[in-house]
Write an enzyme that holds these catalytic residues in place. Structure first.
Site, PDB file in Angstrom:
ATOM      1  N   ARG A  17     -27.403 -59.056   3.470  1.00  0.00           N
ATOM      2  CA  ARG A  17     -28.659 -58.866   2.735  1.00  0.00           C
ATOM      3  C   ARG A  17     -29.875 -58.674   3.868  1.00  0.00           C
ATOM      4  NH1 ARG A  17     -29.079 -60.250  -2.249  1.00  0.00           N
ATOM      5  NH2 ARG A  17     -31.166 -60.690  -1.957  1.00  0.00           N
TER       6      ARG A  17
ATOM      7  N   LYS B 248     -21.615 -35.896   0.964  1.00  0.00           N
ATOM      8  CA  LYS B 248     -20.919 -37.313   0.393  1.00  0.00           C
ATOM      9  C   LYS B 248     -19.334 -37.194   0.141  1.00  0.00           C
ATOM     10  CE  LYS B 248     -23.286 -39.887   0.945  1.00  0.00           C
ATOM     11  NZ  LYS B 248     -24.506 -39.472   1.611  1.00  0.00           N
TER      12      LYS B 248
ATOM     13  N   ASN C   4     -37.237 -64.864  -0.186  1.00  0.00           N
ATOM     14  CA  ASN C   4     -36.752 -63.622  -0.212  1.00  0.00           C
ATOM     15  C   ASN C   4     -37.501 -62.723  -1.340  1.00  0.00           C
ATOM     16  OD1 ASN C   4     -34.044 -62.070  -2.034  1.00  0.00           O
ATOM     17  ND2 ASN C   4     -35.389 -61.110  -0.563  1.00  0.00           N
ATOM     18  N   GLY C   5     -38.338 -61.670  -0.669  1.00  0.00           N
ATOM     19  CA  GLY C   5     -39.345 -61.105  -1.578  1.00  0.00           C
ATOM     20  C   GLY C   5     -40.440 -60.604  -0.859  1.00  0.00           C
TER      21      GLY C   5
ATOM     22  N   CYS D  85     -33.518 -60.327   1.837  1.00  0.00           N
ATOM     23  CA  CYS D  85     -33.258 -61.328   2.716  1.00  0.00           C
ATOM     24  C   CYS D  85     -32.171 -62.309   1.965  1.00  0.00           C
ATOM     25  CB  CYS D  85     -34.552 -62.175   2.991  1.00  0.00           C
ATOM     26  SG  CYS D  85     -35.736 -61.472   3.805  1.00  0.00           S
TER      27      CYS D  85
ATOM     28  N   GLU E  47     -17.284 -36.761   3.687  1.00  0.00           N
ATOM     29  CA  GLU E  47     -17.522 -37.786   4.666  1.00  0.00           C
ATOM     30  C   GLU E  47     -16.612 -39.040   4.086  1.00  0.00           C
ATOM     31  OE1 GLU E  47     -21.490 -39.114   5.328  1.00  0.00           O
ATOM     32  OE2 GLU E  47     -22.017 -39.450   3.304  1.00  0.00           O
TER      33      GLU E  47
ATOM     34  N   HIS F 125     -22.989 -14.008  -1.917  1.00  0.00           N
ATOM     35  CA  HIS F 125     -23.017 -13.628  -0.520  1.00  0.00           C
ATOM     36  C   HIS F 125     -21.869 -14.156   0.293  1.00  0.00           C
ATOM     37  CE1 HIS F 125     -26.491 -11.479  -1.473  1.00  0.00           C
ATOM     38  NE2 HIS F 125     -27.287 -12.634  -2.036  1.00  0.00           N
TER      39      HIS F 125
ATOM     40  N   TRP G 109     -34.443 -59.769   6.532  1.00  0.00           N
ATOM     41  CA  TRP G 109     -34.676 -58.302   6.710  1.00  0.00           C
ATOM     42  C   TRP G 109     -36.311 -58.198   6.598  1.00  0.00           C
ATOM     43  CZ3 TRP G 109     -36.008 -54.280   3.828  1.00  0.00           C
ATOM     44  CH2 TRP G 109     -35.697 -53.002   4.106  1.00  0.00           C
TER      45      TRP G 109
ATOM     46  N   GLU H 255     -26.237 -32.386  -0.271  1.00  0.00           N
ATOM     47  CA  GLU H 255     -25.914 -33.982  -0.278  1.00  0.00           C
ATOM     48  C   GLU H 255     -24.672 -34.366  -0.958  1.00  0.00           C
ATOM     49  OE1 GLU H 255     -26.804 -36.382   1.457  1.00  0.00           O
ATOM     50  OE2 GLU H 255     -26.248 -38.242   0.629  1.00  0.00           O
TER      51      GLU H 255
ATOM     52  N   LYS I 279     -22.324 -46.031  11.124  1.00  0.00           N
ATOM     53  CA  LYS I 279     -23.810 -46.085  10.300  1.00  0.00           C
ATOM     54  C   LYS I 279     -24.963 -45.790  10.861  1.00  0.00           C
ATOM     55  CE  LYS I 279     -25.853 -47.405   6.711  1.00  0.00           C
ATOM     56  NZ  LYS I 279     -25.733 -46.146   5.626  1.00  0.00           N
TER      57      LYS I 279
HETATM   58  C1  G6P Z   1     -25.245 -41.136  10.400  1.00  0.00           C
HETATM   59  C2  G6P Z   1     -24.993 -42.147   9.131  1.00  0.00           C
HETATM   60  C3  G6P Z   1     -25.509 -41.146   7.876  1.00  0.00           C
HETATM   61  C4  G6P Z   1     -26.991 -40.704   8.261  1.00  0.00           C
HETATM   62  C5  G6P Z   1     -27.137 -40.382   9.553  1.00  0.00           C
HETATM   63  C6  G6P Z   1     -28.869 -40.329   9.882  1.00  0.00           C
HETATM   64  O1  G6P Z   1     -24.355 -39.922  10.263  1.00  0.00           O
HETATM   65  O2  G6P Z   1     -23.615 -41.912   8.949  1.00  0.00           O
HETATM   66  O3  G6P Z   1     -25.268 -41.813   6.837  1.00  0.00           O
HETATM   67  O4  G6P Z   1     -27.451 -40.037   7.229  1.00  0.00           O
HETATM   68  O5  G6P Z   1     -26.495 -41.152  10.512  1.00  0.00           O
HETATM   69  O6  G6P Z   1     -29.050 -41.700  10.067  1.00  0.00           O
HETATM   70  P1  G6P Z   1     -30.286 -42.283  10.048  1.00  0.00           P
HETATM   71  O7  G6P Z   1     -30.254 -43.702  10.179  1.00  0.00           O
HETATM   72  O8  G6P Z   1     -31.354 -41.731  10.962  1.00  0.00           O
HETATM   73  O9  G6P Z   1     -30.821 -41.907   8.667  1.00  0.00           O
END
Ligand code: G6P
Length: 615
Positions: A27, A492, A101-102, A2, A495, A511, A75, A488, A610
């Site tokens: 935050r 990264k 916050n905590g 937060c 993207e 293969h 949050w 992953e 996001k």
């Molecule tokens: C979008 C985001 C990714 C995320 C995916 C799943 O593609 O850009 O970073 O992994 O959605 O999102 P979620 O909120 O369900 O983990």
């Protein structure tokens, strides 16, 4: 996480606090609130939603005058985001106001005791318990606010950055810190309090950052008095001269949110197991599992559904659940699962993983599984999100808000939660001896420090990034637990830097992808000591004999791969099943640096979002 802001001085507190909260919205932004002292009384306004919503509400509903006040952007951790659970919180007498916050871990037992003494509670929060505990101590011990705060904090377990004031003594704010950040800005006969310096940087460059277990009485016309919370020892404020601009400070001094979030991982992982993992007592305590243990124990299988990075965390979990708890697991892309008429029974447990808790396909998969009678468990980061509400039970990751579109700390905290669940099941099912269970718990407790160590590879990763920043294709290889890390790592890179990258199980390279290998092809190989090391070494030989460039993630002290590879990046040794929490770190840093070097928008890559709330 937060954001907190406070002001005491000679200016109008309201605009300072609102502007400060806007800057701290990274935050948390599920609800916000403000309390202002107008010379006679406290005017308080709180709302679910963003700081903008708070401003609209406060402008209409309260007197916004006063030179003492504080605000909070939340949050949620304890209690869903709504108006009542928003901060600030009053004590029962209405004299004390707090922002926090905590997490206060032992709030339930304190609350029970306070209820016995006649206290009532409006919200579900741990924070309202704390302000009433302070009030009770103040009354019982007949002490001033500062002393009452100190005594109360010695009774709580958890993490906090708090600010409290008493309307009967409106010339001071008492602040304290353990675990969560707290900065005090020092102006001319005025003080600012905030989670970071961004809310006050245009008013003063002088700031004191409280250390853990310190508290301060911030009194108008007096110098700041610092004390150690535990033993009341006097601490001397180290007044720093800030040289940052606002833009930098909002990102905590990092150039991008993504980098900040990568560096937050030691803390995020710790916050995620804090209060759940008790290695000294040999227990894992997770309400969502404890209350539904039978469902997990009797499950025919676990189905994991997720998208994107969360799906990769699900793949790591498949290895962990099957290896440790001996439960059959299937991992599905939510978008495929929902449309392929899957066989689901009431003996299945479905785990949905989602950072945002809003991903449309994951939500739809949950609804389908529920219709068919499965028990549905959520692993989400955002409290009160749609998936958190839709599932039968769940466990939150405590990563804090993730703003960079490329997910980093959400991934490692998801793995942390899923590891806790797998370990708990392994124990309950008798798959683990006490000593093996204990070994895992103690090793898990070392992970934040080991992630910290893995982050020390950053300068080397930057040099390696410079060598490969112009590549057009990259291959990522890993085996076993580290196969999902290869996926992953590739995700990264593609993207945020728009370089084509593929992740593969190392042995599967033969293969198909091996046809792509030439002296232009960088191949990132996860080759840690535990987990098919010799096999991975053979794969590295295969790449080398085709002149591929090898960048290997190895265990500290490695010799064999180090001899073969063009570059090696070391990570600390750990148990094989925990290794993804470490091996993923240099790959996150690598994609970050390459994207920056290529001039890409790291935090908001093209075409991505996001949270994907459309199918
Ligand atoms: C979008 C985001 C990714 C995320 C995916 C799943 O593609 O850009 O970073 O992994 O959605 O999102 P979620 O909120 O369900 O983990």
């Amino acid at each position: 996480m937060c954001g907190i802001v406070g002001y005491i001085g000679h200016r109008d507190a309201y605009p300072i606090i609102i502007k400060g909260l806007r800057r701290l919205e990274y935050r948390g932004y599920d609800s916000a609130g403000i309390a202002l002292y107008d010379g006679e009384d406290i005017n308080l306004s709180k709302t679910k939603g963003k700081v903008e919503d708070l401003k609209k509400k406060a402008d209409k509903s309260i007197s916004t005058s006063g030179a003492l006040g504080m605000g909070h952007t939340r949050w949620a951790t304890h209690g869903v985001p709504n108006d009542v659970n928003s901060h600030p919180h009053y004590s029962n007498s209405g004299n004390l106001v707090i922002i926090h916050n905590g997490i206060i871990e032992n709030y339930e037992s304190i609350k029970k005791e306070l209820i016995k003494r006649g206290y009532t509670f409006q919200s579900d929060t741990d924070t309202e318990v704390l302000v009433n505990l302070i009030e009770e101590v103040k009354k019982q011990e007949d002490v001033k606010l500062g002393k009452a705060v100190q005594i109360a904090l010695n009774e709580v377990v958890g993490a906090y950055a708090i600010a409290v004031f008493d309307k009967q003594k409106p010339d001071e704010i008492v602040v304290a810190k353990l675990g969560s950040p707290l900065a005090i800005g020092i102006g001319e006969n005025e003080y600012f309090i905030a989670s970071d310096a961004s809310p006050f940087i245009e008013y003063t460059n002088n700031a004191v950052y409280l250390e853990d277990e310190e508290m301060a009485i911030v009194r108008l016309g007096k110098e700041i008095k610092l004390r150690k919370i535990k033993d009341d020892a006097i601490a001397y404020p180290n007044i720093l001269e800030l040289k940052m601009n606002i833009e930098q400070i909002e990102k905590g001094g990092y150039d991008h949110f993504m980098l900040k979030e990568i560096y937050e991982q030691p803390r995020a992982i710790l916050d995620t197991y804090r209060g759940r993992l008790r290695a000294d007592q040999g227990i894992i305590k997770m309400a969502g599992i404890d209350e539904h243990l039978e469902k997990f124990m009797n499950a025919n299988r676990i189905i994991i559904v997720a998208c994107g990075t969360s799906w990769h965390a699900g793949l790591v979990a498949e290895y962990i659940f099957e290896d440790l708890a001996r439960v059959p697991v299937e991992v599905e892309y939510a978008s495929e699962f929902r449309y392929r008429n899957p066989v689901i029974t009431n003996k299945d447990v479905l785990i949905a993983i989602s950072q945002s808790g809003e991903t449309a396909d994951t939500l739809a998969a949950i609804k389908l599984a529920k219709e068919k009678g499965a028990f549905v468990f959520g692993v989400c980061n955002v409290v009160g999100s749609s998936i958190a509400r839709e599932t039968d039970a769940g466990a939150y990751t405590h990563a804090g808000p993730e703003i960079g579109v490329a997910s980093t700390k959400a991934f490692t905290t998801q793995i942390t939660v899923l590891t806790l669940i797998a370990l708990k099941l392994a124990k309950e099912k008798g798959e683990f001896s006490e000593s093996k269970f204990h070994e895992f718990l103690t090793e898990l407790e070392t992970i934040p420090a080991k992630v910290e160590k893995a982050l020390e590879s950053n300068p080397l990763v930057e040099i390696i990034s410079d060598v490969y920043k112009d590549a057009t294709n990259c291959l990522y290889l890993g085996r076993g637990y580290n196969f999902p890390v290869a996926l992953e790592g590739a995700l990264k890179l593609k993207e945020i830097s728009y370089i084509h990258a593929e992740g593969y199980p190392a042995a599967e390279m033969k293969h198909g992808p091996i046809a792509l290998i030439d002296d232009q092809m960088p191949v990132f190989v996860i080759a840690t000591k535990k987990g098919h090391y010799e096999k991975v070494v053979s794969n590295i030989q295969e790449i080398k004999s085709r002149k591929g460039k090898i960048i290997a993630i190895v265990t500290e002290g490695d010799e064999q791969v180090t001899e073969l590879a063009d570059h090696v990046i070391e990570v600390p040794e750990t148990l094989e099943s925990l290794s993804p929490l470490l091996t993923t770190i240099p790959l996150q840093l690598l994609s970050y640096h390459i994207a920056v070097m290529r001039g890409c928008n790291v935090d908001q890559p093209r075409n991505l979002a996001k949270s994907v709330t459309v199918e």
